[in-house]
Scaffold this motif. Structure first.
Motif, PDB file in Angstrom:
ATOM      1  N   GLY A 117       2.585 -14.403  -1.229  1.00 26.97           N
ATOM      2  CA  GLY A 117       1.688 -14.335  -2.386  1.00 26.97           C
ATOM      3  C   GLY A 117       0.236 -14.221  -1.972  1.00 26.97           C
ATOM      4  N   LEU A 118      -0.169 -15.015  -0.982  1.00 32.13           N
ATOM      5  CA  LEU A 118      -1.548 -14.938  -0.485  1.00 32.13           C
ATOM      6  C   LEU A 118      -1.824 -13.591   0.187  1.00 32.13           C
ATOM      7  CD1 LEU A 118      -1.963 -18.530   0.967  1.00 32.13           C
ATOM      8  CD2 LEU A 118      -2.953 -17.613  -1.139  1.00 32.13           C
ATOM      9  N   GLY A 119      -0.827 -13.055   0.881  1.00 36.60           N
ATOM     10  CA  GLY A 119      -0.984 -11.734   1.494  1.00 36.60           C
ATOM     11  C   GLY A 119      -1.187 -10.653   0.436  1.00 36.60           C
ATOM     12  N   PHE A 120      -0.451 -10.755  -0.682  1.00 36.28           N
ATOM     13  CA  PHE A 120      -0.615  -9.791  -1.768  1.00 36.28           C
ATOM     14  C   PHE A 120      -1.992  -9.911  -2.405  1.00 36.28           C
ATOM     15  CE2 PHE A 120      -0.214  -8.525  -6.240  1.00 36.28           C
ATOM     16  CZ  PHE A 120       0.146  -7.199  -6.060  1.00 36.28           C
ATOM     17  N   ILE A 121      -2.443 -11.143  -2.603  1.00 32.69           N
ATOM     18  CA  ILE A 121      -3.776 -11.354  -3.187  1.00 32.69           C
ATOM     19  C   ILE A 121      -4.855 -10.789  -2.272  1.00 32.69           C
ATOM     20  CG2 ILE A 121      -5.467 -13.147  -3.777  1.00 32.69           C
ATOM     21  CD1 ILE A 121      -3.059 -14.791  -4.830  1.00 32.69           C
ATOM     22  N   SER A 122      -4.710 -11.002  -0.956  1.00 27.27           N
ATOM     23  CA  SER A 122      -5.710 -10.450  -0.031  1.00 27.27           C
ATOM     24  C   SER A 122      -5.661  -8.930  -0.002  1.00 27.27           C
ATOM     25  CB  SER A 122      -5.525 -11.030   1.377  1.00 27.27           C
ATOM     26  OG  SER A 122      -4.356 -10.535   1.986  1.00 27.27           O
ATOM     27  N   LEU A 123      -4.483  -8.363  -0.191  1.00 28.22           N
ATOM     28  CA  LEU A 123      -4.370  -6.904  -0.256  1.00 28.22           C
ATOM     29  C   LEU A 123      -5.102  -6.355  -1.477  1.00 28.22           C
ATOM     30  CD1 LEU A 123      -3.075  -4.282   0.820  1.00 28.22           C
ATOM     31  CD2 LEU A 123      -1.079  -4.819  -0.561  1.00 28.22           C
ATOM     32  N   VAL A 124      -4.915  -6.990  -2.619  1.00 33.51           N
ATOM     33  CA  VAL A 124      -5.566  -6.540  -3.856  1.00 33.51           C
ATOM     34  C   VAL A 124      -7.070  -6.776  -3.792  1.00 33.51           C
ATOM     35  CG1 VAL A 124      -5.732  -6.964  -6.338  1.00 33.51           C
ATOM     36  CG2 VAL A 124      -3.496  -6.837  -5.244  1.00 33.51           C
ATOM     37  N   ALA A 125      -7.472  -7.963  -3.325  1.00 31.65           N
ATOM     38  CA  ALA A 125      -8.894  -8.304  -3.270  1.00 31.65           C
ATOM     39  C   ALA A 125      -9.642  -7.455  -2.251  1.00 31.65           C
ATOM     40  CB  ALA A 125      -9.073  -9.778  -2.940  1.00 31.65           C
ATOM     41  N   GLY A 126      -8.988  -7.071  -1.183  1.00 26.66           N
ATOM     42  CA  GLY A 126      -9.646  -6.289  -0.145  1.00 26.66           C
ATOM     43  C   GLY A 126      -9.634  -4.801  -0.381  1.00 26.66           C
ATOM     44  N   ALA A 127      -9.057  -4.370  -1.485  1.00 25.74           N
ATOM     45  CA  ALA A 127      -8.927  -2.936  -1.748  1.00 25.74           C
ATOM     46  C   ALA A 127     -10.255  -2.248  -2.034  1.00 25.74           C
ATOM     47  CB  ALA A 127      -7.964  -2.713  -2.907  1.00 25.74           C
ATOM     48  N   THR A 128     -11.316  -3.006  -2.206  1.00 27.63           N
ATOM     49  CA  THR A 128     -12.610  -2.395  -2.515  1.00 27.63           C
ATOM     50  C   THR A 128     -13.291  -1.820  -1.283  1.00 27.63           C
ATOM     51  OG1 THR A 128     -13.711  -4.536  -2.305  1.00 27.63           O
ATOM     52  CG2 THR A 128     -12.980  -3.885  -4.510  1.00 27.63           C
ATOM     53  N   SER A 129     -12.828  -2.172  -0.089  1.00 27.52           N
ATOM     54  CA  SER A 129     -13.415  -1.601   1.122  1.00 27.52           C
ATOM     55  C   SER A 129     -12.304  -1.196   2.087  1.00 27.52           C
ATOM     56  CB  SER A 129     -14.346  -2.612   1.810  1.00 27.52           C
ATOM     57  OG  SER A 129     -13.594  -3.653   2.391  1.00 27.52           O
ATOM     58  N   VAL A 130     -12.616  -0.300   2.967  1.00 26.28           N
ATOM     59  CA  VAL A 130     -11.628   0.191   3.927  1.00 26.28           C
ATOM     60  C   VAL A 130     -11.194  -0.924   4.875  1.00 26.28           C
ATOM     61  CG1 VAL A 130     -11.252   1.819   5.814  1.00 26.28           C
ATOM     62  CG2 VAL A 130     -12.504   2.545   3.780  1.00 26.28           C
ATOM     63  N   VAL A 131     -12.147  -1.691   5.375  1.00 25.52           N
ATOM     64  CA  VAL A 131     -11.833  -2.779   6.302  1.00 25.52           C
ATOM     65  C   VAL A 131     -11.024  -3.862   5.591  1.00 25.52           C
ATOM     66  CG1 VAL A 131     -12.826  -4.593   7.754  1.00 25.52           C
ATOM     67  CG2 VAL A 131     -13.836  -2.320   7.744  1.00 25.52           C
ATOM     68  N   GLY A 132     -11.440  -4.215   4.382  1.00 24.95           N
ATOM     69  CA  GLY A 132     -10.717  -5.225   3.612  1.00 24.95           C
ATOM     70  C   GLY A 132      -9.300  -4.793   3.293  1.00 24.95           C
ATOM     71  N   ALA A 133      -9.116  -3.530   2.964  1.00 20.75           N
ATOM     72  CA  ALA A 133      -7.780  -3.019   2.676  1.00 20.75           C
ATOM     73  C   ALA A 133      -6.911  -3.043   3.927  1.00 20.75           C
ATOM     74  CB  ALA A 133      -7.865  -1.611   2.116  1.00 20.75           C
ATOM     75  N   GLY A 134      -7.505  -2.748   5.064  1.00 24.24           N
ATOM     76  CA  GLY A 134      -6.749  -2.792   6.321  1.00 24.24           C
ATOM     77  C   GLY A 134      -6.312  -4.194   6.676  1.00 24.24           C
ATOM     78  N   ILE A 135      -7.236  -5.141   6.542  1.00 27.84           N
ATOM     79  CA  ILE A 135      -6.900  -6.537   6.834  1.00 27.84           C
ATOM     80  C   ILE A 135      -5.881  -7.065   5.822  1.00 27.84           C
ATOM     81  CG2 ILE A 135      -7.824  -8.897   6.879  1.00 27.84           C
ATOM     82  CD1 ILE A 135     -10.432  -7.654   7.996  1.00 27.84           C
ATOM     83  N   GLY A 136      -6.094  -6.766   4.555  1.00 30.60           N
ATOM     84  CA  GLY A 136      -5.145  -7.199   3.525  1.00 30.60           C
ATOM     85  C   GLY A 136      -3.771  -6.590   3.724  1.00 30.60           C
ATOM     86  N   GLY A 137      -3.731  -5.322   4.098  1.00 33.57           N
ATOM     87  CA  GLY A 137      -2.449  -4.662   4.364  1.00 33.57           C
ATOM     88  C   GLY A 137      -1.723  -5.280   5.535  1.00 33.57           C
ATOM     89  N   ALA A 138      -2.459  -5.566   6.603  1.00 32.19           N
ATOM     90  CA  ALA A 138      -1.851  -6.193   7.779  1.00 32.19           C
ATOM     91  C   ALA A 138      -1.318  -7.581   7.436  1.00 32.19           C
ATOM     92  CB  ALA A 138      -2.865  -6.275   8.911  1.00 32.19           C
ATOM     93  N   CYS A 139      -2.085  -8.342   6.660  1.00 29.81           N
ATOM     94  CA  CYS A 139      -1.639  -9.679   6.247  1.00 29.81           C
ATOM     95  C   CYS A 139      -0.373  -9.588   5.398  1.00 29.81           C
ATOM     96  CB  CYS A 139      -2.721 -10.398   5.460  1.00 29.81           C
ATOM     97  SG  CYS A 139      -4.130 -10.896   6.442  1.00 29.81           S
ATOM     98  N   PHE A 140      -0.341  -8.622   4.489  1.00 26.99           N
ATOM     99  CA  PHE A 140       0.821  -8.480   3.616  1.00 26.99           C
ATOM    100  C   PHE A 140       2.064  -8.078   4.399  1.00 26.99           C
ATOM    101  CE2 PHE A 140       3.498  -6.125   0.581  1.00 26.99           C
ATOM    102  CZ  PHE A 140       3.734  -7.150  -0.319  1.00 26.99           C
ATOM    103  N   VAL A 141       1.921  -7.165   5.357  1.00 23.51           N
ATOM    104  CA  VAL A 141       3.059  -6.734   6.167  1.00 23.51           C
ATOM    105  C   VAL A 141       3.579  -7.893   7.011  1.00 23.51           C
ATOM    106  CG1 VAL A 141       3.726  -5.248   8.102  1.00 23.51           C
ATOM    107  CG2 VAL A 141       2.442  -4.295   6.191  1.00 23.51           C
ATOM    108  N   TYR A 142       2.672  -8.652   7.622  1.00 19.85           N
ATOM    109  CA  TYR A 142       3.073  -9.809   8.430  1.00 19.85           C
ATOM    110  C   TYR A 142       3.772 -10.854   7.557  1.00 19.85           C
ATOM    111  CZ  TYR A 142       2.904 -13.852  11.466  1.00 19.85           C
ATOM    112  OH  TYR A 142       3.251 -14.954  12.196  1.00 19.85           O
ATOM    113  N   ALA A 143       3.202 -11.142   6.391  1.00 20.01           N
ATOM    114  CA  ALA A 143       3.800 -12.136   5.494  1.00 20.01           C
ATOM    115  C   ALA A 143       5.167 -11.672   5.005  1.00 20.01           C
ATOM    116  CB  ALA A 143       2.871 -12.413   4.312  1.00 20.01           C
TER     117      ALA A 143
END
Length: 71
Positions: free
Chosen positions: A36-62
């Motif tokens: 759930g936290l990985g999904f939230i970070s993916l959505v919240a980080g979607a406003t920037s390329v770096v944030g989307a990359g970090i959020g995507g990596a967190c979601f895949v790991y989770a």
């Protein structure tokens, strides 16, 4: 007690439990919270390329941790 002392004395399942731990973070509930936290970070980080990359990596790991813990 070291790992080499118990290596030949435990079954494969017992060794996996020793190596994986038994806390909340390694349980299915903990993995679900992480997913759930990985999904939230993916959505919240979607406003920037770096944030989307970090959020995507967190979601895949989770997701991988959830798959391993909740089988």
């Amino acid at each position: 007690m070291s790992l080499s002392n118990i290596e030949g004395k435990l079954t494969k399942d017992e060794m996996e439990n020793v190596m994986a731990g038994s806390g909340f973070l390694s349980s299915c509930a903990g993995a679900s919270v992480g997913l759930g936290l990985g999904f939230i970070s993916l959505v919240a980080g979607a406003t920037s390329v770096v944030g989307a990359g970090i959020g995507g990596a967190c979601f895949v790991y989770a997701s991988a941790q959830w798959g391993a813990a909740c089988r």
